[in-house]
Design a protein around this motif. Structure first.
Motif, short mmCIF file in Angstrom:
data_model
loop_
_atom_site.label_atom_id
_atom_site.label_comp_id
_atom_site.label_asym_id
_atom_site.label_seq_id
_atom_site.Cartn_x
_atom_site.Cartn_y
_atom_site.Cartn_z
N THR A 13 0.81 -1.22 0.00
CA THR A 13 0.00 0.00 0.00
C THR A 13 0.85 1.27 0.00
O THR A 13 0.31 2.37 -0.12
N CYS A 15 2.46 2.41 2.60
CA CYS A 15 2.20 3.09 3.87
C CYS A 15 3.45 3.70 4.49
O CYS A 15 3.38 4.67 5.23
N GLN A 136 -1.91 10.35 -2.98
CA GLN A 136 -1.38 9.53 -1.88
C GLN A 136 -0.33 10.32 -1.12
O GLN A 136 0.59 10.90 -1.70
N THR A 139 4.22 9.47 3.97
CA THR A 139 4.21 9.52 5.44
C THR A 139 5.57 9.86 6.04
O THR A 139 5.66 10.16 7.23
N CYS A 163 -5.27 2.17 5.34
CA CYS A 163 -4.01 1.43 5.31
C CYS A 163 -2.93 2.14 6.13
O CYS A 163 -2.08 1.49 6.76
N GLN A 164 -2.96 3.46 6.18
CA GLN A 164 -1.98 4.20 6.98
C GLN A 164 -2.25 4.05 8.47
O GLN A 164 -1.30 3.95 9.27
N ALA A 167 -1.09 0.71 9.45
CA ALA A 167 0.37 0.72 9.52
C ALA A 167 0.85 1.28 10.86
O ALA A 167 1.81 0.77 11.45
N ASP A 183 -9.59 7.42 10.78
CA ASP A 183 -9.40 7.17 9.36
C ASP A 183 -10.57 7.73 8.57
O ASP A 183 -11.42 8.45 9.13
#
Length: 382
Positions: A13, A15, A136, A139, A163-164, A167, A183
């Motif tokens: 993903t 992340c 996207q 991070t 997904c973050q 993570a 989220d």
């Protein structure tokens, strides 16, 4: 020689948890030919500690099977409401955390118009995290910074895609009482490379002051992308006509993992989920607002706690969870891959952006007739 095994292709993903946990600098998130970030390992620096494998959330996260408590909500403060993507709930949650000497982590557009995650510790900087960014986010080292804040007994509100947030849970490897995770209902994440290409071809080096992906001048349901330039000029285009947002909504520019997202569902790893409450006018016509209404899911006691802390600033009420997702299918279902996706990326460098998107999203006469018949059948079946 490193024998690290990390997810590849549609399983990754992007992340960034693996890059955050690497202590030797052997693992870097590197853009592929489509502009998406993937882990790349320097075998000479890798000590084969497997920390990156442990931090990766793929296949390791367990989801709650409980149906969340669901609410409609929007801010009583018209200024906050108009400057937010939907109902302005995020701003009130973030202000609450900041008032507790906490910090808020989320996505912003930096000075180069790249989307990345940052830490905000002042109410004056909160505007950077407000509203949606349809790119996207990188991070960077934000999981590491979040852990440092938590270990220093600071309250933290971490916001990101499903997904973050998964993570972060995996990276931390334990629960923190002072952590609140929020989220979103995510359609999918477009490529940072596509965003960069769009900017270079359409903005032509203009000095951009700010960008709003969700300008609500013409209303919440007919939002626009808006560029404000330092010379005082503006560019504003309806989402339905803007080539970048057309590519996004047509699923041309999304990350491969988004077409089979493993983090969708009513059960989440977050404490609270925020989204646009599309279809609220059908479920709660008396409570919808032309400036936007948020859909709120609380998954945990902490999620309910933080939402309760800002209720006095909101117009809100409970809603039926199952009804709320009828017009929000991305909550539980991945979007289908556009069959022209490969053509889009193959021609991105040699075709003007607007022309390419227009060509690939143009609906034929037969397609238009089919869509009309489909909508009529759907209307009759209700």
């Amino acid at each position: 020689m490193s024998i690290i095994s990390l997810p590849k292709g549609e399983l990754c993903t992007g992340c960034g948890a693996c890059g955050n946990v690497c202590s030797t600098g052997a693992l870097k998130m590197t853009a592929d030919s489509e502009g998406f970030l993937y882990p790349k390992i320097d075998n000479e620096k890798c000590v084969d500690c497997k920390a990156c494998e442990k931090a990766c959330p793929t296949g390791k996260i367990s989801f709650s099977e409980n149906e969340p408590k669901a609410y409609y909500a929007y801010s009583k403060d018209k200024k906050i409401l108009r400057s937010s993507s939907s109902g302005g709930v995020f701003t009130h949650l973030a202000e609450y955390i900041l008032s507790q000497n906490g910090a808020v982590v989320g996505a912003c557009l930096d000075e180069s118009q790249k989307v990345c995650h940052i830490v905000v510790e002042s109410k004056d900087d909160l505007y950077k995290l407000r509203t949606s960014k349809y790119v996207q986010s990188d991070t960077k080292d934000v999981y590491k910074k979040t852990k440092e804040l938590l270990n220093n007994d600071r309250k933290v509100l971490f916001t990101g895609t499903p997904c973050q947030t998964a993570a972060l849970r995996q990276y931390l490897s334990k629960d923190y009482d002072n952590l609140y995770i929020q989220d979103i209902i995510c359609h999918g994440v477009p490529s940072p490379g596509v965003w960069k290409k769009y900017l270079s071809q359409t903005q032509k080096g203009k000095d951009i002051k700010s960008i709003s992906f969700r300008d609500k001048t013409q209303g919440w349901g007919k939002y626009s992308i808006k560029f404000s330039y330092r010379n005082g000029e503006e560019f504003c285009e309806l989402a339905a006509k803007n080539s970048y947002l057309m590519a996004f909504s047509s699923n041309l520019s999304l990350r491969p993992s988004c077409y089979n997202c493993r983090y969708k569902g009513l059960g989440r790893v977050s404490d609270i989920t925020l989204a646009d409450y599309w279809g609220v006018d059908a479920v709660h016509p008396e409570q919808s607002d032309v400036n936007g209404t948020s859909l709120v899911f609380t998954h945990t006691a902490k999620g309910e706690e933080i939402f309760s802390s800002v209720m006095e600033k909101l117009i809100f009420g409970e809603t039926e969870c199952r009804k709320s997702i009828l017009h929000n299918p991305s909550a539980v279902t991945s979007v289908p891959m556009n069959r022209k996706r490969d053509t889009f990326f193959k021609n991105l460098d040699n075709t003007p952006f607007d022309l390419l998107v227009t060509k690939l999203t143009k609906v034929s006469f037969v397609g238009r007739v089919f869509n009309v018949i489909y909508r009529l059948k759907k209307k009759i079946s209700r």
